[in-house]
Design an enzyme around this catalytic site. Structure first.
Site, short mmCIF file in Angstrom:
data_model
loop_
_atom_site.label_atom_id
_atom_site.label_comp_id
_atom_site.label_asym_id
_atom_site.label_seq_id
_atom_site.Cartn_x
_atom_site.Cartn_y
_atom_site.Cartn_z
N THR A 122 0.85 -1.20 0.00
CA THR A 122 0.00 0.00 0.00
C THR A 122 0.88 1.25 0.00
OG1 THR A 122 -1.90 1.06 1.07
CG2 THR A 122 -0.31 0.03 2.54
N ASN A 123 0.34 2.41 0.33
CA ASN A 123 1.12 3.65 0.30
C ASN A 123 0.68 4.56 1.45
OD1 ASN A 123 -1.14 5.40 -0.71
ND2 ASN A 123 -1.02 3.90 -2.37
N HIS A 124 1.29 5.74 1.55
CA HIS A 124 1.06 6.61 2.71
C HIS A 124 -0.21 7.46 2.64
CE1 HIS A 124 4.63 5.74 4.86
NE2 HIS A 124 5.46 6.18 3.92
N SER A 125 -1.00 7.31 1.57
CA SER A 125 -2.18 8.18 1.45
C SER A 125 -3.11 8.01 2.65
CB SER A 125 -2.94 7.82 0.17
OG SER A 125 -4.19 8.46 0.18
#
Ligand code: CTP
Length: 401
Positions: free
Chosen positions: A210-213
């Site tokens: 996933t990512n930091h959003s």
């Protein structure tokens, strides 16, 4: 400017234990910029004092004695006339009965009769009273006259009974107040799809990529669109955020699911604020990948590009009249954003520099530059994500005019 800025909200408090929660509602409304005039009934004063409300609103809270005070006969007319919205929370069965029958025997009910603004009521009462035929008939009459009834919620009641009767939570009432104020706004009659959050691409039964959003900018956009009167479909990857009241929410995990959800909906505008994955594991391990088997070599493949797929289907604006993208960049912000504006066939793109600590992912603020398809540019200063959302929604409503 939030939708609540400088709005006159008349908040009626009646005799229910839920009255203590209304201090939080008055506080939230005030913090959002509203001018909150509180009227307490005599019964409400048994649960909470006018001083409590005066302390959170910095304005006078009114009681029945004020009806016969210096402002005398005009107080209720003045309060009723300047109100943008009358909210009665908590609203007891007794006050519901009075409102339904036009009885005006205290400052709150006489003001309700004098007010021309919309009425929103949040019932609160004990077991069985809400379901009683008299209460249901009274509520039906009020709804027929255009009143909005929100709640009550199911749960434990003060008597120890369990059932429908709890006042809905202040944060939810606030959401309904925003909807009531947004009716007839610039996006009334329009449907907007907003995507939010960082997608999760499954690697094995316990791991995802996933990512930091944080999803905050997308959620703020959904709220701003609701404030402008739009019908909003929020397609969201996991975020942990509370969904804005009034939005229809579709929860997804992967970029593929997000694409499917976007394609299953039609709308006037699509705002892609989600950080959808560009790559995903080529295969998903059926069982947990074990450490004892050594460091795995994970092969990735391209995840679907949602905006590119949409733009190929949106020939002649057949699907959406406006498509908005975001560009999260750590270098060459404007060049990269311009390239995405073109390749994804967008009406405009909101470019943000994620390398700065006060903008982009996981913070409350953003510094966004809007690049438009006609070559123009608007650089917004550092502002809250809610303010940035309002600016973006203003441009979307202009595109839909
Ligand atoms: N986007 C999309 N589908 C994806 C990835 C991104 O529709 N699989 C959308 C995002 O929601 C955003 C825009 O494309 O509105 C730009 O996303 P961004 O991650 O900045 O750019 P990418 O196209 O993914 O390119 P890169 O990651 O190489 O910068």
């Amino acid at each position: 400017m939030s939708i609540l800025s400088d709005k006159h909200i008349l908040l009626g408090i009646t005799g229910s234990i839920a009255a203590y929660k209304s201090a939080e509602l008055a506080s939230k409304l005030t913090q959002a910029g509203a001018l909150v005039d509180v009227i307490l009934t005599d019964a409400a004063k048994n649960f909470i004092t006018p001083l409590t409300f005066q302390s959170v609103t910095s304005r006078r809270a009114y009681v029945d004695a004020d009806l016969w005070g210096a402002e005398a006969h005009v107080l209720h007319v003045n309060l009723g006339k300047r109100a943008d919205l009358l909210v009665i929370a908590p609203c007891t069965a007794n006050t519901i009965a009075k409102l339904a029958n036009g009885i005006s025997d205290n400052l709150l009910t006489i003001t309700a009769l004098a007010a021309a603004c919309p009425l929103l009521i949040a019932p609160a009462m004990d077991g069985g009273m809400f379901d009683a035929p008299a209460t249901q008939e009274n509520l039906a009459r009020l709804k027929n006259r255009g009143a909005t009834v929100i709640g009550p919620a199911q749960g434990h009641l003060a008597s120890g009974l369990v059932g429908a009767g709890r006042m809905i939570e202040p944060s939810e009432i606030l959401g309904h107040i925003r909807i009531a104020l947004g009716l007839g706004g610039k996006l009334a009659g329009r449907k907007i799809i907003v995507t939010a959050g960082g997608t999760q691409e499954v690697l094995d039964p316990v791991r995802v990529i996933t990512n930091h959003s944080s999803g905050r900018q997308g959620y703020a956009l959904a709220q701003a669109a609701l404030d402008a009167g739009a019908e909003v479909c929020l397609i969201t990857a996991p975020t942990g955020l509370t969904s804005p009241i009034g939005a229809r929410v579709i929860k997804v995990n992967s970029a593929e699911e997000m694409l499917d959800a976007v394609l299953s909906e039609s709308a006037d505008a699509l705002i892609m604020a989600a950080a959808a994955a560009d790559f995903r594991p080529k295969s998903i391990a059926k069982d947990k990948i074990k450490k004892r088997d050594g460091i795995p070599q994970i092969e990735l493949e391209a995840a679907p590009d949602i905006l590119k797929t949409v733009s190929s289907l949106n020939v002649g604006k057949s699907r959406y009249r406006a498509v908005v993208g975001f560009a999260a960049e750590s270098q060459d912000l404007l060049e990269n954003a311009r390239e995405k504006l073109k390749s994804k066939n967008l009406d405009f793109i909101a470019a943000n520099d994620i390398s700065s600590s006060d903008a982009g992912f996981a913070v409350e603020t953003n510094r966004v530059t809007l690049l438009f398809e006609n070559g123009t540019k608007e650089s917004l200063p550092l502002m809250s994500k809610s303010e940035a959302a309002e600016k973006i929604i203003e441009h979307v409503s202009r595109l839909l005019e």
